[in-house]
Design a protein around this motif. Structure first.
Motif, PDB file in Angstrom:
ATOM      1  N   GLN A  92       0.824  -1.204   0.000  1.00 14.28           N
ATOM      2  CA  GLN A  92       0.000   0.000   0.000  1.00 14.28           C
ATOM      3  C   GLN A  92       0.862   1.259   0.000  1.00 14.28           C
ATOM      4  O   GLN A  92       0.436   2.299  -0.492  1.00 14.28           O
ATOM      5  CB  GLN A  92      -0.944   0.001   1.214  1.00 14.28           C
ATOM      6  CG  GLN A  92      -2.075  -0.983   1.082  1.00 14.28           C
ATOM      7  CD  GLN A  92      -2.900  -1.112   2.357  1.00 14.28           C
ATOM      8  OE1 GLN A  92      -2.551  -0.604   3.423  1.00 14.28           O
ATOM      9  NE2 GLN A  92      -4.010  -1.832   2.249  1.00 14.28           N
ATOM     10  N   GLU A  93       2.066   1.135   0.523  1.00 14.75           N
ATOM     11  CA  GLU A  93       3.018   2.252   0.518  1.00 14.75           C
ATOM     12  C   GLU A  93       3.741   2.367  -0.827  1.00 14.75           C
ATOM     13  O   GLU A  93       4.561   3.255  -1.008  1.00 14.75           O
ATOM     14  CB  GLU A  93       4.060   2.056   1.624  1.00 14.75           C
ATOM     15  CG  GLU A  93       3.499   2.106   3.027  1.00 14.75           C
ATOM     16  CD  GLU A  93       4.501   1.648   4.078  1.00 14.75           C
ATOM     17  OE1 GLU A  93       5.662   1.306   3.727  1.00 14.75           O
ATOM     18  OE2 GLU A  93       4.131   1.612   5.262  1.00 14.75           O
ATOM     19  N   GLY A  94       3.466   1.439  -1.741  1.00 10.54           N
ATOM     20  CA  GLY A  94       4.105   1.455  -3.047  1.00 10.54           C
ATOM     21  C   GLY A  94       5.445   0.739  -3.094  1.00 10.54           C
ATOM     22  O   GLY A  94       6.225   0.935  -4.026  1.00 10.54           O
ATOM     23  N   ARG A  95       5.707  -0.114  -2.124  1.00  9.94           N
ATOM     24  CA  ARG A  95       6.982  -0.825  -2.061  1.00  9.94           C
ATOM     25  C   ARG A  95       6.874  -2.223  -2.634  1.00  9.94           C
ATOM     26  O   ARG A  95       5.797  -2.802  -2.658  1.00  9.94           O
ATOM     27  CB  ARG A  95       7.475  -0.879  -0.620  1.00  9.94           C
ATOM     28  CG  ARG A  95       7.537   0.517  -0.047  1.00  9.94           C
ATOM     29  CD  ARG A  95       8.043   0.662   1.330  1.00  9.94           C
ATOM     30  NE  ARG A  95       7.632   1.934   1.888  1.00  9.94           N
ATOM     31  CZ  ARG A  95       7.916   3.137   1.405  1.00  9.94           C
ATOM     32  NH1 ARG A  95       8.623   3.254   0.312  1.00  9.94           N
ATOM     33  NH2 ARG A  95       7.488   4.235   1.995  1.00  9.94           N
ATOM     34  N   GLN A  96       8.006  -2.740  -3.096  1.00  9.57           N
ATOM     35  CA  GLN A  96       8.068  -4.129  -3.551  1.00  9.57           C
ATOM     36  C   GLN A  96       8.609  -4.967  -2.408  1.00  9.57           C
ATOM     37  O   GLN A  96       9.572  -4.566  -1.731  1.00  9.57           O
ATOM     38  CB  GLN A  96       8.949  -4.262  -4.786  1.00  9.57           C
ATOM     39  CG  GLN A  96       8.324  -3.619  -6.009  1.00  9.57           C
ATOM     40  CD  GLN A  96       9.123  -3.941  -7.250  1.00  9.57           C
ATOM     41  OE1 GLN A  96      10.295  -3.638  -7.336  1.00  9.57           O
ATOM     42  NE2 GLN A  96       8.463  -4.571  -8.211  1.00  9.57           N
ATOM     43  N   VAL A  97       8.000  -6.135  -2.215  1.00  9.43           N
ATOM     44  CA  VAL A  97       8.313  -6.972  -1.060  1.00  9.43           C
ATOM     45  C   VAL A  97       8.952  -8.286  -1.495  1.00  9.43           C
ATOM     46  O   VAL A  97       8.534  -8.900  -2.483  1.00  9.43           O
ATOM     47  CB  VAL A  97       7.034  -7.263  -0.235  1.00  9.43           C
ATOM     48  CG1 VAL A  97       7.340  -8.150   0.960  1.00  9.43           C
ATOM     49  CG2 VAL A  97       6.379  -5.956   0.209  1.00  9.43           C
ATOM     50  N   VAL A  98       9.954  -8.696  -0.720  1.00  8.37           N
ATOM     51  CA  VAL A  98      10.577 -10.009  -0.865  1.00  8.37           C
ATOM     52  C   VAL A  98      10.365 -10.759   0.443  1.00  8.37           C
ATOM     53  O   VAL A  98      10.735 -10.260   1.513  1.00  8.37           O
ATOM     54  CB  VAL A  98      12.096  -9.900  -1.137  1.00  8.37           C
ATOM     55  CG1 VAL A  98      12.738 -11.287  -1.163  1.00  8.37           C
ATOM     56  CG2 VAL A  98      12.367  -9.142  -2.420  1.00  8.37           C
ATOM     57  N   LEU A  99       9.753 -11.934   0.366  1.00  8.83           N
ATOM     58  CA  LEU A  99       9.685 -12.851   1.505  1.00  8.83           C
ATOM     59  C   LEU A  99      10.757 -13.903   1.283  1.00  8.83           C
ATOM     60  O   LEU A  99      10.879 -14.431   0.174  1.00  8.83           O
ATOM     61  CB  LEU A  99       8.307 -13.506   1.602  1.00  8.83           C
ATOM     62  CG  LEU A  99       7.127 -12.579   1.886  1.00  8.83           C
ATOM     63  CD1 LEU A  99       5.809 -13.358   1.848  1.00  8.83           C
ATOM     64  CD2 LEU A  99       7.298 -11.896   3.233  1.00  8.83           C
ATOM     65  N   THR A 100      11.513 -14.204   2.314  1.00  9.43           N
ATOM     66  CA  THR A 100      12.631 -15.141   2.122  1.00  9.43           C
ATOM     67  C   THR A 100      12.238 -16.595   2.260  1.00  9.43           C
ATOM     68  O   THR A 100      12.888 -17.458   1.677  1.00  9.43           O
ATOM     69  CB  THR A 100      13.748 -14.859   3.145  1.00  9.43           C
ATOM     70  OG1 THR A 100      13.242 -15.075   4.458  1.00  9.43           O
ATOM     71  CG2 THR A 100      14.304 -13.464   2.980  1.00  9.43           C
ATOM     72  N   GLY A 101      11.223 -16.894   3.044  1.00 11.05           N
ATOM     73  CA  GLY A 101      10.995 -18.278   3.429  1.00 11.05           C
ATOM     74  C   GLY A 101      11.940 -18.603   4.574  1.00 11.05           C
ATOM     75  O   GLY A 101      12.616 -17.725   5.109  1.00 11.05           O
ATOM     76  N   LEU A 102      11.987 -19.873   4.954  1.00  9.53           N
ATOM     77  CA  LEU A 102      12.741 -20.270   6.143  1.00  9.53           C
ATOM     78  C   LEU A 102      14.003 -21.057   5.790  1.00  9.53           C
ATOM     79  O   LEU A 102      13.972 -21.950   4.941  1.00  9.53           O
ATOM     80  CB  LEU A 102      11.863 -21.117   7.063  1.00  9.53           C
ATOM     81  CG  LEU A 102      10.583 -20.441   7.557  1.00  9.53           C
ATOM     82  CD1 LEU A 102       9.805 -21.383   8.466  1.00  9.53           C
ATOM     83  CD2 LEU A 102      10.887 -19.134   8.260  1.00  9.53           C
ATOM     84  N   SER A 103      15.076 -20.734   6.481  1.00 13.23           N
ATOM     85  CA  SER A 103      16.327 -21.478   6.320  1.00 13.23           C
ATOM     86  C   SER A 103      16.158 -22.878   6.919  1.00 13.23           C
ATOM     87  O   SER A 103      15.122 -23.186   7.513  1.00 13.23           O
ATOM     88  CB  SER A 103      17.475 -20.731   7.007  1.00 13.23           C
ATOM     89  OG  SER A 103      17.236 -20.626   8.394  1.00 13.23           O
ATOM     90  N   ARG A 104      17.192 -23.673   6.773  1.00  9.05           N
ATOM     91  CA  ARG A 104      17.146 -25.055   7.260  1.00  9.05           C
ATOM     92  C   ARG A 104      18.056 -25.225   8.466  1.00  9.05           C
ATOM     93  O   ARG A 104      19.262 -25.393   8.308  1.00  9.05           O
ATOM     94  CB  ARG A 104      17.565 -26.006   6.153  1.00  9.05           C
ATOM     95  CG  ARG A 104      16.597 -25.982   4.989  1.00  9.05           C
ATOM     96  CD  ARG A 104      16.822 -27.164   4.063  1.00  9.05           C
ATOM     97  NE  ARG A 104      15.720 -27.276   3.144  1.00  9.05           N
ATOM     98  CZ  ARG A 104      14.585 -27.908   3.397  1.00  9.05           C
ATOM     99  NH1 ARG A 104      14.409 -28.488   4.555  1.00  9.05           N
ATOM    100  NH2 ARG A 104      13.643 -27.963   2.491  1.00  9.05           N
ATOM    101  N   PRO A 105      17.487 -25.197   9.674  1.00  5.78           N
ATOM    102  CA  PRO A 105      18.314 -25.377  10.872  1.00  5.78           C
ATOM    103  C   PRO A 105      18.827 -26.815  10.975  1.00  5.78           C
ATOM    104  O   PRO A 105      18.287 -27.724  10.333  1.00  5.78           O
ATOM    105  CB  PRO A 105      17.358 -25.047  12.015  1.00  5.78           C
ATOM    106  CG  PRO A 105      16.001 -25.278  11.465  1.00  5.78           C
ATOM    107  CD  PRO A 105      16.077 -25.004   9.987  1.00  5.78           C
TER     108      PRO A 105
END
Length: 172
Positions: free
Chosen positions: A91-104
């Protein structure tokens, strides 16, 4: 770009230690055309960040969100807070990246399901997905059972860089 996340993206390990070159600095080194603002925090959940996300000022074009592992560990849902943050940033006009989860290195019940849920949030909202769960790690690439040592951390950061490259190839 602004980075939000827990100890994995913060470069934290062993309670109060931090990688000599934390992920934000690694990303800045890999992609010097970006200004990287680090708002990561050890132990933070998506739920906690979402509670104050809307009131935080942002100027960055890209918002990277690497939350979820602490939510899984605490039995908190990942989708609602991530959706809220993605929606606010968009809504602020930004592009978003979600990383997902690393593998512990330790077994974490619910980790795979949460990673899939984060991927689903990305698909449904149009956010980019870096796919940290697809990044392999060697048995000696952990600083402790939950936190990546530098080689694994660097590959996770490289996934963010590659995702940004697809979104803005001119900044490569």
């Amino acid at each position: 770009m602004v980075l939000y996340g827990d100890s994995i993206l913060h470069g934290g390990y062993g309670g109060n230690q931090r990688l000599a070159e934390p992920p934000a600095r690694t990303l800045q080194r890999l992609r010097p055309r970006y200004r990287v603002e680090d708002r990561t925090a050890n132990g933070e959940t998506a739920t906690a960040r979402a509670a104050r996300f809307a009131s935080e000022p942002r100027t960055a074009h890209f918002v990277v969100i690497a939350h979820g592992i602490n939510d899984v560990a605490q039995g908190l849902p990942v989708q609602p807070p991530l959706r809220q943050m993605v929606r606010q940033a968009q809504q602020e006009g930004r592009q978003v990246v979600l990383t997902g989860l690393s593998r512990p290195a330790l077994a974490m019940p619910g980790r795979s399901a949460a990673d899939a849920a984060i991927r689903q949030v990305a698909a449904e909202t149009g956010a980019a997905f870096a796919g940290w769960g697809d990044v392999t790690r060697g048995p000696d690439e952990m600083a402790d059972p939950l936190h990546p040592a530098k080689p694994y951390s660097d590959r996770l950061v490289a996934r963010i860089a590659l995702t940004l490259d697809a979104m803005a190839p001119e900044c490569r």
